[in-house]
Design a protein around this motif. Structure first.
Motif, PDB file in Angstrom:
ATOM      1  N   LEU A  18      38.603  54.697 -47.442  1.00 36.92           N
ATOM      2  CA  LEU A  18      38.960  53.323 -47.079  1.00 36.92           C
ATOM      3  C   LEU A  18      37.726  52.526 -46.653  1.00 36.92           C
ATOM      4  CD1 LEU A  18      42.304  54.087 -45.232  1.00 36.92           C
ATOM      5  CD2 LEU A  18      42.055  52.664 -47.284  1.00 36.92           C
ATOM      6  N   ASP A  19      36.796  53.169 -45.968  1.00 38.07           N
ATOM      7  CA  ASP A  19      35.540  52.505 -45.605  1.00 38.07           C
ATOM      8  C   ASP A  19      34.786  52.073 -46.864  1.00 38.07           C
ATOM      9  OD1 ASP A  19      35.941  52.809 -42.860  1.00 38.07           O
ATOM     10  OD2 ASP A  19      34.743  54.654 -42.741  1.00 38.07           O
ATOM     11  N   LEU A  20      34.675  52.976 -47.829  1.00 39.29           N
ATOM     12  CA  LEU A  20      33.975  52.657 -49.086  1.00 39.29           C
ATOM     13  C   LEU A  20      34.694  51.550 -49.850  1.00 39.29           C
ATOM     14  CD1 LEU A  20      33.004  56.245 -50.258  1.00 39.29           C
ATOM     15  CD2 LEU A  20      31.427  54.409 -49.597  1.00 39.29           C
ATOM     16  N   VAL A  44      46.509  55.163 -43.062  1.00 35.27           N
ATOM     17  CA  VAL A  44      46.112  53.755 -43.148  1.00 35.27           C
ATOM     18  C   VAL A  44      46.192  53.131 -41.759  1.00 35.27           C
ATOM     19  CG1 VAL A  44      46.751  51.479 -44.055  1.00 35.27           C
ATOM     20  CG2 VAL A  44      46.725  53.472 -45.578  1.00 35.27           C
ATOM     21  N   GLY A  45      47.249  53.413 -41.034  1.00 34.19           N
ATOM     22  CA  GLY A  45      47.421  52.856 -39.690  1.00 34.19           C
ATOM     23  C   GLY A  45      46.333  53.288 -38.725  1.00 34.19           C
ATOM     24  N   SER A  46      45.983  54.557 -38.745  1.00 31.21           N
ATOM     25  CA  SER A  46      44.934  55.019 -37.833  1.00 31.21           C
ATOM     26  C   SER A  46      43.585  54.420 -38.212  1.00 31.21           C
ATOM     27  CB  SER A  46      44.870  56.547 -37.792  1.00 31.21           C
ATOM     28  OG  SER A  46      44.539  57.092 -39.056  1.00 31.21           O
ATOM     29  N   LYS A  50      41.443  51.980 -35.806  1.00 32.37           N
ATOM     30  CA  LYS A  50      40.077  52.383 -35.465  1.00 32.37           C
ATOM     31  C   LYS A  50      39.068  51.314 -35.873  1.00 32.37           C
ATOM     32  CE  LYS A  50      37.563  55.088 -38.004  1.00 32.37           C
ATOM     33  NZ  LYS A  50      36.976  56.110 -38.811  1.00 32.37           N
ATOM     34  N   GLU A  51      39.235  50.776 -37.048  1.00 34.62           N
ATOM     35  CA  GLU A  51      38.275  49.822 -37.591  1.00 34.62           C
ATOM     36  C   GLU A  51      38.555  48.382 -37.170  1.00 34.62           C
ATOM     37  OE1 GLU A  51      35.503  50.664 -39.210  1.00 34.62           O
ATOM     38  OE2 GLU A  51      36.122  52.744 -38.883  1.00 34.62           O
ATOM     39  N   GLN A  52      39.717  48.136 -36.595  1.00 34.72           N
ATOM     40  CA  GLN A  52      40.132  46.787 -36.176  1.00 34.72           C
ATOM     41  C   GLN A  52      39.962  45.784 -37.314  1.00 34.72           C
ATOM     42  OE1 GLN A  52      38.141  45.894 -32.486  1.00 34.72           O
ATOM     43  NE2 GLN A  52      39.141  47.560 -31.428  1.00 34.72           N
ATOM     44  N   LYS A  53      40.486  46.153 -38.480  1.00 30.00           N
ATOM     45  CA  LYS A  53      40.354  45.306 -39.665  1.00 30.00           C
ATOM     46  C   LYS A  53      41.689  44.739 -40.132  1.00 30.00           C
ATOM     47  CE  LYS A  53      36.271  47.492 -41.534  1.00 30.00           C
ATOM     48  NZ  LYS A  53      35.553  47.872 -42.723  1.00 30.00           N
ATOM     49  N   ARG A  54      42.712  44.784 -39.305  1.00 27.78           N
ATOM     50  CA  ARG A  54      44.038  44.384 -39.765  1.00 27.78           C
ATOM     51  C   ARG A  54      44.051  42.961 -40.319  1.00 27.78           C
ATOM     52  NH1 ARG A  54      47.228  43.297 -42.484  1.00 27.78           N
ATOM     53  NH2 ARG A  54      49.475  43.296 -42.305  1.00 27.78           N
ATOM     54  N   ASP A  55      43.385  42.038 -39.656  1.00 25.68           N
ATOM     55  CA  ASP A  55      43.431  40.644 -40.105  1.00 25.68           C
ATOM     56  C   ASP A  55      42.644  40.408 -41.393  1.00 25.68           C
ATOM     57  OD1 ASP A  55      41.025  41.115 -38.771  1.00 25.68           O
ATOM     58  OD2 ASP A  55      40.876  39.063 -38.039  1.00 25.68           O
ATOM     59  N   GLN A  93      50.723  51.156 -37.483  1.00 29.07           N
ATOM     60  CA  GLN A  93      50.178  50.658 -36.224  1.00 29.07           C
ATOM     61  C   GLN A  93      49.900  49.153 -36.277  1.00 29.07           C
ATOM     62  OE1 GLN A  93      47.134  53.135 -34.383  1.00 29.07           O
ATOM     63  NE2 GLN A  93      47.748  54.859 -35.671  1.00 29.07           N
ATOM     64  N   THR A  94      50.891  48.429 -36.785  1.00 25.60           N
ATOM     65  CA  THR A  94      50.788  46.974 -36.894  1.00 25.60           C
ATOM     66  C   THR A  94      52.135  46.363 -36.591  1.00 25.60           C
ATOM     67  OG1 THR A  94      50.003  45.168 -38.304  1.00 25.60           O
ATOM     68  CG2 THR A  94      51.270  46.909 -39.386  1.00 25.60           C
ATOM     69  N   ASN A  95      52.162  45.057 -36.400  1.00 22.22           N
ATOM     70  CA  ASN A  95      53.436  44.398 -36.143  1.00 22.22           C
ATOM     71  C   ASN A  95      53.922  43.582 -37.338  1.00 22.22           C
ATOM     72  OD1 ASN A  95      51.572  42.359 -35.961  1.00 22.22           O
ATOM     73  ND2 ASN A  95      52.136  41.709 -33.905  1.00 22.22           N
ATOM     74  N   TYR A  96      53.199  43.667 -38.458  1.00 22.27           N
ATOM     75  CA  TYR A  96      53.650  42.994 -39.678  1.00 22.27           C
ATOM     76  C   TYR A  96      53.023  43.649 -40.899  1.00 22.27           C
ATOM     77  CZ  TYR A  96      49.090  40.640 -40.038  1.00 22.27           C
ATOM     78  OH  TYR A  96      47.761  40.361 -40.173  1.00 22.27           O
ATOM     79  N   VAL A  97      53.659  43.463 -42.039  1.00 22.81           N
ATOM     80  CA  VAL A  97      53.061  43.815 -43.329  1.00 22.81           C
ATOM     81  C   VAL A  97      53.044  42.521 -44.150  1.00 22.81           C
ATOM     82  CG1 VAL A  97      53.719  46.244 -43.337  1.00 22.81           C
ATOM     83  CG2 VAL A  97      55.246  44.574 -44.371  1.00 22.81           C
ATOM     84  N   ASP A  98      52.132  42.452 -45.082  1.00 21.27           N
ATOM     85  CA  ASP A  98      51.998  41.250 -45.886  1.00 21.27           C
ATOM     86  C   ASP A  98      52.957  41.222 -47.069  1.00 21.27           C
ATOM     87  OD1 ASP A  98      49.564  40.019 -44.526  1.00 21.27           O
ATOM     88  OD2 ASP A  98      48.898  42.050 -44.941  1.00 21.27           O
TER      89      ASP A  98
END
Length: 101
Positions: A18-20, A44-46, A50-55, A93-98
């Protein structure tokens, strides 16, 4: 805990991939409640946490396929959709999906 079932990858490898993926410009992740019995969503959630990239990410997940032998845990009944949507949000680990398919 690492997953050692055949055909599955370890969480650390999933995070590296996922990082790559994001380093090369990727931002759309498609998963489902049934992929590896929810483990894909957990990984994906973890990673998102960890990466704080949700937005920065577009997250899609799915519902419909059976997730247990319970007759209310398959198909597109209101009960199944509602229950599995909540469980997907917890694993991701989110409060929404797109996109919810």
């Amino acid at each position: 805990m690492e997953d050692d079932r055949p055909g599955q990858c370890y969480e650390s490898l999933a995070h590296t991939l996922l990082d790559l993926f994001t380093q090369y410009g990727g931002n759309f992740i498609d998963t489902a409640d049934t992929y590896s019995d929810g483990i894909a969503e957990q990984y994906v959630g973890s990673w998102l946490s960890k990466e704080q990239k949700r937005d920065q990410m577009v997250i899609a997940t799915k519902v419909c396929n059976p997730v247990s032998n319970d007759e209310n845990m398959c198909g597109l009944s209101r009960k199944h959709i509602t229950r599995n949507f909540e469980k997907s949000l917890q694993r991701l680990q989110t409060n929404y999906v797109d996109l919810y398919q």
